[in-house]
Design a protein around this motif. Structure first.
Motif, PDB file in Angstrom:
ATOM      1  N   HIS A 220      34.846 -79.435 -52.658  1.00 37.23           N
ATOM      2  CA  HIS A 220      34.233 -80.511 -52.404  1.00 37.23           C
ATOM      3  C   HIS A 220      33.228 -79.877 -51.318  1.00 37.23           C
ATOM      4  O   HIS A 220      32.478 -80.415 -50.351  1.00 37.23           O
ATOM      5  CB  HIS A 220      34.946 -81.428 -51.587  1.00 37.23           C
ATOM      6  CG  HIS A 220      35.998 -82.391 -52.505  1.00 37.23           C
ATOM      7  ND1 HIS A 220      35.670 -82.997 -53.552  1.00 37.23           N
ATOM      8  CD2 HIS A 220      37.230 -82.082 -52.576  1.00 37.23           C
ATOM      9  CE1 HIS A 220      36.590 -83.430 -54.167  1.00 37.23           C
ATOM     10  NE2 HIS A 220      37.826 -82.980 -53.579  1.00 37.23           N
ATOM     11  N   MET A 221      32.791 -78.659 -51.483  1.00 37.47           N
ATOM     12  CA  MET A 221      31.722 -77.838 -51.063  1.00 37.47           C
ATOM     13  C   MET A 221      30.298 -78.329 -51.718  1.00 37.47           C
ATOM     14  O   MET A 221      30.145 -78.095 -52.867  1.00 37.47           O
ATOM     15  CB  MET A 221      31.969 -76.357 -50.746  1.00 37.47           C
ATOM     16  CG  MET A 221      32.814 -76.023 -49.699  1.00 37.47           C
ATOM     17  SD  MET A 221      32.987 -74.323 -49.376  1.00 37.47           S
ATOM     18  CE  MET A 221      31.455 -73.962 -48.551  1.00 37.47           C
ATOM     19  N   THR A 222      29.087 -78.568 -51.056  1.00 34.32           N
ATOM     20  CA  THR A 222      28.093 -78.748 -51.377  1.00 34.32           C
ATOM     21  C   THR A 222      27.265 -77.419 -51.870  1.00 34.32           C
ATOM     22  O   THR A 222      26.978 -76.709 -50.872  1.00 34.32           O
ATOM     23  CB  THR A 222      27.218 -79.457 -50.719  1.00 34.32           C
ATOM     24  OG1 THR A 222      27.736 -80.844 -50.675  1.00 34.32           O
ATOM     25  CG2 THR A 222      25.632 -79.790 -51.223  1.00 34.32           C
ATOM     26  N   ILE A 223      26.673 -77.381 -52.947  1.00 31.06           N
ATOM     27  CA  ILE A 223      25.935 -76.165 -53.470  1.00 31.06           C
ATOM     28  C   ILE A 223      24.481 -76.700 -53.154  1.00 31.06           C
ATOM     29  O   ILE A 223      24.059 -77.568 -53.728  1.00 31.06           O
ATOM     30  CB  ILE A 223      26.223 -75.629 -55.006  1.00 31.06           C
ATOM     31  CG1 ILE A 223      27.469 -75.018 -55.010  1.00 31.06           C
ATOM     32  CG2 ILE A 223      25.165 -74.664 -55.312  1.00 31.06           C
ATOM     33  CD1 ILE A 223      28.051 -74.639 -56.620  1.00 31.06           C
ATOM     34  N   GLN A 224      23.892 -75.635 -52.599  1.00 27.19           N
ATOM     35  CA  GLN A 224      22.390 -75.925 -52.405  1.00 27.19           C
ATOM     36  C   GLN A 224      21.432 -74.997 -53.120  1.00 27.19           C
ATOM     37  O   GLN A 224      21.587 -73.912 -52.866  1.00 27.19           O
ATOM     38  CB  GLN A 224      22.023 -75.927 -50.777  1.00 27.19           C
ATOM     39  CG  GLN A 224      22.617 -77.207 -49.921  1.00 27.19           C
ATOM     40  CD  GLN A 224      22.443 -77.094 -48.482  1.00 27.19           C
ATOM     41  OE1 GLN A 224      21.824 -76.017 -48.023  1.00 27.19           O
ATOM     42  NE2 GLN A 224      22.143 -78.003 -47.885  1.00 27.19           N
ATOM     43  N   ALA A 225      20.897 -75.409 -54.132  1.00 25.58           N
ATOM     44  CA  ALA A 225      20.340 -74.448 -55.196  1.00 25.58           C
ATOM     45  C   ALA A 225      19.039 -74.107 -54.635  1.00 25.58           C
ATOM     46  O   ALA A 225      18.134 -75.008 -54.445  1.00 25.58           O
ATOM     47  CB  ALA A 225      20.311 -75.347 -56.661  1.00 25.58           C
ATOM     48  N   TRP A 226      18.616 -72.685 -53.943  1.00 26.74           N
ATOM     49  CA  TRP A 226      17.489 -72.353 -53.632  1.00 26.74           C
ATOM     50  C   TRP A 226      16.874 -71.583 -54.822  1.00 26.74           C
ATOM     51  O   TRP A 226      17.370 -71.201 -55.848  1.00 26.74           O
ATOM     52  CB  TRP A 226      17.718 -71.345 -52.466  1.00 26.74           C
ATOM     53  CG  TRP A 226      18.574 -69.981 -52.502  1.00 26.74           C
ATOM     54  CD1 TRP A 226      19.892 -70.292 -52.428  1.00 26.74           C
ATOM     55  CD2 TRP A 226      18.006 -68.927 -53.091  1.00 26.74           C
ATOM     56  NE1 TRP A 226      20.332 -68.747 -52.664  1.00 26.74           N
ATOM     57  CE2 TRP A 226      19.414 -68.058 -52.926  1.00 26.74           C
ATOM     58  CE3 TRP A 226      17.056 -68.227 -53.521  1.00 26.74           C
ATOM     59  CZ2 TRP A 226      19.207 -66.602 -53.265  1.00 26.74           C
ATOM     60  CZ3 TRP A 226      16.903 -67.025 -53.890  1.00 26.74           C
ATOM     61  CH2 TRP A 226      18.140 -66.078 -53.545  1.00 26.74           C
ATOM     62  N   SER A 227      15.468 -71.664 -54.645  1.00 25.79           N
ATOM     63  CA  SER A 227      14.657 -70.903 -55.896  1.00 25.79           C
ATOM     64  C   SER A 227      15.019 -71.814 -57.229  1.00 25.79           C
ATOM     65  O   SER A 227      15.185 -70.972 -58.095  1.00 25.79           O
ATOM     66  CB  SER A 227      14.644 -69.488 -55.930  1.00 25.79           C
ATOM     67  OG  SER A 227      14.036 -69.035 -54.992  1.00 25.79           O
ATOM     68  N   PRO A 228      14.879 -72.946 -57.191  1.00 29.71           N
ATOM     69  CA  PRO A 228      15.157 -73.649 -58.401  1.00 29.71           C
ATOM     70  C   PRO A 228      14.174 -73.445 -59.599  1.00 29.71           C
ATOM     71  O   PRO A 228      14.368 -73.697 -60.888  1.00 29.71           O
ATOM     72  CB  PRO A 228      15.090 -75.311 -58.081  1.00 29.71           C
ATOM     73  CG  PRO A 228      14.336 -75.283 -56.918  1.00 29.71           C
ATOM     74  CD  PRO A 228      14.505 -74.025 -56.152  1.00 29.71           C
TER      75      PRO A 228
END
Length: 317
Positions: A220-228
């Protein structure tokens, strides 16, 4: 704007966030317009790092926030630290490190500098920017405890860590790691591709990330998507790039269907994944912010998600 829970807490924020790496060097009025455009589009999450613009991005954000109609308590503000800047390698708005440093002294000093530049009293979240092979348990644990006790940081996470590195740091600290910031998009989709090519011997079956996508969902860790919208590290944008004509055609087709831009469809593709990923926009153009954020209101069908995945050059084994 739909929201996502950050980690397994009640810390809930906009599904699309604004990264301020490119804010350094902007006129304050223009930076304020970018910030206001994001807020008006429903974005309430700001991402930074102490090295962005060699600190200038955070200083400019402070000026922009003061010039806007937005109060600090309406925003979740996040920053990252642990990279020692190498001025000789940094150029044209891109910043590179000389080394990593997760010593207690540096982590605390980094957060103090971040807070001063941003002009705020606390960070909603602080991330270790990239894994330091020389990191030690006591340094990180003591630093996190101190920062939390002093009210300077409310939540913690990491950036660009694999599952074993996350597990190692988590075993050292009392706080829950809620976030892992990773490059992820329809072109940079190795986390998905390797999972689909299990038990095969082709190049797509190579797992470069240690099963980080599945691990993040399980923990349940949030992935933050950089350079989408970028391929490679800083190679360029796949949006409107002739090398990705088939993908752009499909983005345009779906954009017409949902009455949004290609950027919005690319955003919707990331958000369609059940891992509840949060998308980090890097643009400072108010119209691009608005266009891209609109993807949060689009729910692609499963077939549309797969069609975009195929159009980016991936296959179905």
């Amino acid at each position: 704007m739909k929201t996502v829970k950050i980690g397994d807490t009640n810390f809930e924020a906009s599904a699309v966030a604004l990264g301020i790496m490119r804010m350094a060097g902007m006129e304050t009025a223009d930076a304020a317009k970018s910030l206001q455009a994001a807020y008006d589009a429903g974005i309430n999450y700001i991402d930074s790092a102490d090295i962005y613009g060699e600190g200038g991005s955070e200083t400019k954000f402070k000026e922009a926030l003061k010039a806007s109609d937005i109060s600090r308590d309406k925003l979740y503000i996040q920053s990252k630290g642990g990279i020692i800047l190498d001025p000789k390698r940094s150029h044209d708005g891109l910043v590179f490190g000389a080394r990593y440093d997760f010593s207690k002294e540096h982590i605390i000093e980094a957060v103090d500098g971040i807070l001063q530049r941003l002009g705020i009293d606390y960070l909603d979240s602080f991330l270790l920017h990239r894994p330091d092979p020389l990191m030690e348990a006591d340094d990180i644990a003591d630093a996190f405890d101190t920062l939390q006790r002093e009210g300077k940081v409310r939540h913690f996470g990491v950036s660009n860590f694999n599952p074993q590195q996350v597990e190692m740091v988590q075993s050292w600290i009392s706080q829950r790691l809620l976030i892992n910031q990773l490059q992820f998009n329809v072109v940079h989709s190795g986390m998905i591709r390797s999972g689909m090519h299990v038990n095969m011997i082709d190049d797509a079956s190579l797992d470069h990330d240690g099963g980080i996508l599945e691990y993040s969902r399980r923990k349940h860790m949030t992935i933050q998507a950089w350079s989408p919208f970028n391929y490679g590290l800083f190679a360029g944008m796949y949006i409107n790039d002739p090398k990705y004509q088939k993908l752009n055609d499909k983005l345009a087709e779906l954009g017409k269907k949902y009455n949004v831009s290609k950027n919005a469809i690319a955003t919707a593709w990331i958000l369609r994944h059940p891992a509840h990923v949060q998308v980090l926009l890097g643009t400072m153009n108010p119209e691009h912010i608005k266009d891209s954020a609109a993807g949060a209101d689009v729910t692609l069908t499963k077939q549309e998600w797969y069609d975009l995945y195929f159009a980016a050059g991936n296959d179905l084994p």
